[in-house]
Design a protein around this motif. Structure first.
Motif, PDB file in Angstrom:
ATOM      1  N   GLN A  63       0.837  -1.188   0.000  1.00 41.31           N
ATOM      2  CA  GLN A  63       0.000   0.000   0.000  1.00 41.31           C
ATOM      3  C   GLN A  63       0.882   1.252   0.000  1.00 41.31           C
ATOM      4  N   LEU A  64       0.313   2.350  -0.538  1.00 46.59           N
ATOM      5  CA  LEU A  64       1.032   3.616  -0.598  1.00 46.59           C
ATOM      6  C   LEU A  64       0.704   4.464   0.622  1.00 46.59           C
ATOM      7  N   ALA A  65       1.683   5.233   1.066  1.00 53.19           N
ATOM      8  CA  ALA A  65       1.482   6.185   2.152  1.00 53.19           C
ATOM      9  C   ALA A  65       2.323   7.420   1.871  1.00 53.19           C
ATOM     10  N   ARG A  66       1.963   8.523   2.520  1.00 49.70           N
ATOM     11  CA  ARG A  66       2.714   9.771   2.421  1.00 49.70           C
ATOM     12  C   ARG A  66       3.177  10.173   3.810  1.00 49.70           C
ATOM     13  N   PRO A  67       4.368  10.759   3.916  1.00 51.28           N
ATOM     14  CA  PRO A  67       4.861  11.101   5.257  1.00 51.28           C
ATOM     15  C   PRO A  67       3.928  12.029   6.020  1.00 51.28           C
ATOM     16  N   VAL A  77       6.337   4.286   1.071  1.00 57.66           N
ATOM     17  CA  VAL A  77       6.181   5.712   1.376  1.00 57.66           C
ATOM     18  C   VAL A  77       6.731   6.523   0.216  1.00 57.66           C
ATOM     19  N   VAL A  78       5.847   7.274  -0.439  1.00 53.42           N
ATOM     20  CA  VAL A  78       6.254   8.084  -1.585  1.00 53.42           C
ATOM     21  C   VAL A  78       6.564   9.501  -1.122  1.00 53.42           C
ATOM     22  N   ARG A  79       7.464  10.138  -1.837  1.00 48.84           N
ATOM     23  CA  ARG A  79       7.896  11.490  -1.492  1.00 48.84           C
ATOM     24  C   ARG A  79       6.984  12.510  -2.156  1.00 48.84           C
TER      25      ARG A  79
END
Length: 539
Positions: A28-32, A129-131
């Motif tokens: 799964q994708l997440a953002r900081p 975790v994408v920037r």
């Protein structure tokens, strides 16, 4: 004639393990900058009797972390770990800024029987975790200034959405574009900002006389965490003394067209500063706002004749002749990029400044399916699935909240803001489907709300018909036990829905028994009292 070493096998008898899963995809994708919710689901093994009185215990772990490349592939081990709070529940909450961008975190959920800790099952999910891009903000946007006036341009609202405590480096540069013409290929001349010692500071201060009359492209470059971004404004320098227009930074990089709270609205606050440095009174000048649509690919601006900024009933709260500009909910188009131009008149020359506003659009292109589309209450397992949903890349990940609108067989949507919210079948989760076996009897509209990272949402509805069931005391008691298991698993919304359905079914069953004289009045009262107490305990 040779033999291997003796291998001893020890077989230990353990209980029947539960089933366990983590909602959503395996990666799964997440953002900081966004909090993360991971929802675990567990259930008793089908072979256990309905009278089984045990419970399921949960424990989360964050095991490994890897660095990742642009494609999301694991590259190498990384030292970062996430400290988990309340890790012994089915629902795991991870606060914002717990993650480092360009990392993949492995989370493990263990579900074990309370009666036998060795009877356990394991589920694993990877979080990539994408920037997020750096946000470059130049307060005030394009402007007209006097060549003799001291100039201050503020870029301090720029920030790193991946790390609010990051050390950001700044660099200002200017290009003289006075002689750019559409009749010849455009050209520019690098321009040195004379006598300024702040070209590497967040706020650029330039003394009067540094810019000769002309047109300049002023650019702020920022760097943080190995990433870089830049933004430019047009600086028009004239000989006459003119006021300076400054816009306060917008509250968000994107706005939803409709909002419920004043803090979510689109508002442009403006400060007009006199050549003396004093803030001008609102009535010192006259003002005119004009709306433009911007083509994101070419930057070309076209005046939007359909948007009447003077309409204070449907479009704005301020009109088009005030220094600031505020909009009403649903006045602006989803997904549009606007440029709002303010002209200030009353000085030696008119002063013009422009600010762009990006509108968000909700997820699109998807559908809700319910399989099967008819069944029996508290018996049939219905799968609600949200399929094929799309959005802009920066708006992921998407989240889903499933529900029903009871006894509303029509699936037609509505724009009525007073329409009640549906009864929830799930929390807001990233899983694109939910299995439900506790729908109440009736002709319903099943629903799903799809949310993007900026909280824009859209609803889809599908009809589902549920027939009444005839339930024995054992059936009802077993369903109460199921509700307790759901509650122990941390699923408040599904427990509430089960309680609601059970209450309706039990009330109907009690009336049926009285009509058919299957119970005496005292027995019916006792049945209702005992069952009501069980439901109240769950509630």
């Amino acid at each position: 004639g040779t033999f291997s070493e003796l291998v001893e096998l020890v077989v230990t008898k353990v209980g029947v393990p539960p089933t366990v899963s983590i909602e959503g995809a395996g990666t799964q994708l997440a953002r900081p900058g966004s909090p993360l919710l991971l929802q675990g689901r567990a259930g008793f093994a089908p072979c256990l009797p309905s009278s089984f009185a045990g419970a399921i215990n949960f424990q989360w772990f964050q095991n490994r972390t890897w660095t990742s490349d642009a494609a999301g592939n694991m590259v190498a081990d990384a030292p970062e770990r996430v400290t988990l709070a309340d890790a012994n529940k089915a629902l795991l909450f991870i606060d914002q800024f717990s993650f480092v961008p360009d990392r993949i975190y492995e989370f493990e959920l263990i579900a074990a029987m309370s009666t036998d800790a060795d009877a356990r099952a394991v589920a694993v999910v990877n979080i990539r975790v994408v920037r997020d891009d750096l946000i470059v903000s130049v307060r005030g946007g394009d402007r007209v200034v006097s060549s003799a006036a001291n100039l201050t341009i503020d870029g301090s609202a720029s920030f790193d959405p991946n790390n609010p405590a990051a050390n950001i480096s700044y660099a200002w540069s200017a290009v003289d574009v006075t002689n750019t013409s559409f009749s010849v290929p455009p050209f520019s001349v690098p321009f040195h900002i004379e006598n300024s010692t702040t070209t590497t500071a967040a706020v650029l201060s330039v003394p009067g006389g540094a810019f000769a009359p002309g047109t300049y492209e002023l650019t702020l470059h920022i760097e943080s965490g190995g990433a870089a971004e830049s933004a430019s404004i047009t600086l028009t320098v004239v000989e006459a003394e003119v006021p300076t227009i400054s816009f306060t930074p917008l509250a968000a990089p994107k706005f939803n067209p409709a909002w419920a709270l004043p803090t979510q609205r689109v508002a442009i606050d403006t400060i007009i500063t006199l050549p003396s440095g004093e803030v001008a009174a609102a009535d010192a000048f006259t003002y005119r706002w004009r709306p433009f649509r911007v083509n994101p690919a070419t930057g070309e601006r076209t005046e939007d004749a359909t948007l009447n900024l003077a309409d204070t009933t449907k479009v704005t709260t301020t009109g088009a002749a005030q220094p600031s500009l505020g909009f009403r909910s649903s006045a602006l188009a989803a997904g549009a990029l606007y440029a709002f131009q303010l002209t200030v008149s009353g000085g030696a020359v008119d002063v013009v400044s422009t600010l762009t506003v990006q509108m968000n659009r909700p997820p699109f292109g998807g559908q809700l399916t319910i399989t099967p589309d008819a069944g029996v209450e508290l018996e049939t397992v219905f799968r609600f699935a949200a399929l094929y949903w799309q959005d802009d890349p920066a708006d992921f990940p998407l989240e889903f909240a499933f529900g029903i609108r009871e006894n509303q067989g029509s699936i037609a949507g509505t724009t009525d803001p007073l329409e009640a919210e549906p009864k929830g079948l799930s929390e807001r989760v990233r899983a694109q489907f939910v299995d439900v076996s506790d729908l109440p009897a009736g002709d319903h509209a099943g629903t799903v709300f799809v949310f993007d990272a900026f909280n824009a949402r859209v609803e889809r509805r599908t009809r589902v018909v549920v027939e009444e069931a005839t339930l024995s005391d054992d059936d009802l008691n077993a369903l109460v036990g199921k509700g307790q298991t759901s509650l122990d698993a941390g699923s408040a919304s599904s427990t509430f829905q089960l309680v609601n359905s059970l209450g309706q079914a039990a009330g109907r069953e009690s009336r049926r028994r009285r009509r058919r004289r299957l119970q005496s009045g005292e027995e019916a009262v006792a049945f209702e009292a005992n069952f009501t107490e069980a439901l109240l305990n769950l509630t």
